[in-house]
Design an enzyme around this catalytic site. Sequence first.
Site, PDB file in Angstrom:
ATOM      1  CB  SER A 599      27.681  27.563 -12.084  1.00 37.50           C
ATOM      2  OG  SER A 599      27.945  26.398 -12.936  1.00 37.50           O
ATOM      3  CG  ASP A 674      31.380  21.907  -7.466  1.00 35.27           C
ATOM      4  OD1 ASP A 674      30.628  20.976  -8.037  1.00 35.27           O
ATOM      5  OD2 ASP A 674      31.159  23.040  -7.565  1.00 35.27           O
ATOM      6  CG  HIS A 706      27.872  23.656  -8.567  1.00 38.22           C
ATOM      7  ND1 HIS A 706      28.917  23.992  -8.967  1.00 38.22           N
ATOM      8  CD2 HIS A 706      26.831  23.927  -9.288  1.00 38.22           C
ATOM      9  CE1 HIS A 706      28.864  25.000  -9.935  1.00 38.22           C
ATOM     10  NE2 HIS A 706      27.505  24.722 -10.146  1.00 38.22           N
TER      11      HIS A 706
END
Length: 727
Positions: A599, A674, A706
């Site tokens: 991320s 995601d 995600h």
Amino acid sequence: MNFETRYDLSRRGRYAGRLLFLITMAALILNPGAAAQGRFDYADLRGGLFTPKTVGGVRSMRDGEHYTAVDSGRIVRYSYRTGERLAVIFDRATATPSIDFTDYRFSADETRILLSTDVKPVYRRSFTAEYWIFDTKDGSLRRLSTGGPQQQAAFSPDGHRVAFVRDNDLFVADLADGAERRITSDGRKNHIINGIPDWVYEEEFAFARAFEWSPDGRRIAWLRFDESRVREYNMNRFDGKLYPENYTFKYPKAGEENSIVELYCHDLETGETVRIDTGGETDRYIPRLLWTPSGELAFYRLNRLQNHFEVLLSGRNGATRVVYDERDERYVEHADRSTVTFLPDGDRFVVRSERNGYMHLYLHSIRKGFLKQLTDGQWEVTAMLGVSDDRVYYLSTETSPLRRDLYAVRLDGKDKKRLTGGDGTYNILPSEGFRYYISYFSNVETPERITLHAADGRLIRTLEDNAALRDTLVERDVPVKEFFTFRNSEGIELNGYLLRPGDFDPAKKYPVLMTQYSGPGSQQVADRWTMEWTDVLAQQGYIVACVDGRGTGFRGESFRKCTYRQLGRYETEDQIEAARYLGSLPYVDGSRIGIYGWSYGGFMALNCILKGNDVFRIAIAVAPVTSWRFYDTVYTEIYNGMPQDNPSGYDDNSPIRFADRLEGKLLIAHGTADDNVHIQNTYEMAAQLTAHGKPFEMRIYPDKNHSMGNARHHLLERCIEFVKENL
């Protein structure tokens, strides 16, 4: 105890561990067949060998003397004082019908239990479910509603009704006769939402229920989201179908339009609905609504740039007044439910604020305004836990930014006491009235230890000490984090940790994999126990390192906010300098340094291998942001401002612009479903790398979000092999 002293103690523990290791090795020479007992691989991690036992599903009962917990499909009542198991309140095995529940909530009088079943996730916190009502008096069990799945069901304070959301509308069910009252009727997918937040509110303001009952159970307030002007994001959902489905949802990207959010209140006795005055500006946020103990409706108001935070109270006619106002030249840190705590006297409230440069507690009055600062120092209050008997309970970093401890202080700011004694990280679950609390403690050498305490900190008993796991850690020679500090080129001291191989030899040269997240206010270097895939690498001959650079949390406002309007600049500089520092150590092979992140950490891993191409040999970027223009309004704009006003802050640190600099080996991974960091980020990165003729490896996971779901193990196993092949 200062940071350096903590490091010395950690090293002393390591020396003791090394002595045990030498003894173990001598035994292995005599008994070679026992060698496998001192090693582990990812299969052990995946199989749960290192998963600590815990005490879950705990709910304090209203008397503050008892609690409930879930045990094998049963809800069991215990005594805090004695630990005695007193009664089984609900047992799915004997219930009619038998239901497999995932969560439960009591009514205020504890005569009914709301049980959630058939849970289907929507986004990170939201889900649909079928709810059931269990009556503890007659043992009956019935569905809350037969009209279709519900969301966020909640008892009224009097226990006579349950409110829930279905298909973006708010309903109230009367438990006496089962009748349902529809409070709103304009809900429509991707248009109007009542009672639950839109995507960006749920993700960034961290809540999934946008309605609240008044203390008397007569009124219900809710947020209404008009997301019709928010632009849509589209994802293909494959799910093994011949023709994939197009999943569309509203996602406001930086600089784009947000939902228009309104606040309403409905009186169930009169049937009257009142729109609450939230001000004339609609391009702002209402990140929380709540009721004061005296029955007034309160809500937070935050401007679009998130540097002006207010708390307002509303009368029955919808008129409002500001009772708290805070401004900051950069931004006001995200406000959550514990940012403001109203006291039972109907006038005073405690605010968590960093107005003096560190996050602390302040006492305010609705009538008089500011009254007193309750905590002070160059450390931070990280959580406000509650107020009881004129004492405020909170967690803080007073002993070290790497630790969390429980403290109590009187409402006059005097008689502060530390209630926890060990060096490490505490999470606290208090009883009603804070008569007792359950402590969840760990540090780098100790997996989770769960204990029960009286309010003054006295240990009553241990609930779980994970002794068997501690033995396993010794048997398998699991590496222990060692803390260190170094100063970057600007003289700023940064915290880090190392994981060394179990057979570490200071005369040898080792490759290093750096792991990090680096996002604003985050923390990876902490005195808590974790066990991750990087531990597997450490015992296979790699040094694993982590450094929290500028912009990370719990070291004061100036350290965290220095990255404002230039996300990725200082963070990347610090990781590159940390790599150079590590490469200068006598036992590190400076030509074999890699970096990993997920991320925000993926954004950083890309920037580091591109801007630090003379330092990093490999990088692994999972679900990376590659341009902050692709990310959502709330998160991005608070830290980077609006792209219309700060284009260089968005573009100068985007890895997409530096794809031509790739020299080392790169692995990028992303899930196609995601909803948070869209796969668009990875596709754009891949397009630029391809345009510049740069080779890279890309792993795409169809229909994964995600966190990658059940594909996570597949990915992390590949990460291990990628490191071993290229570093």
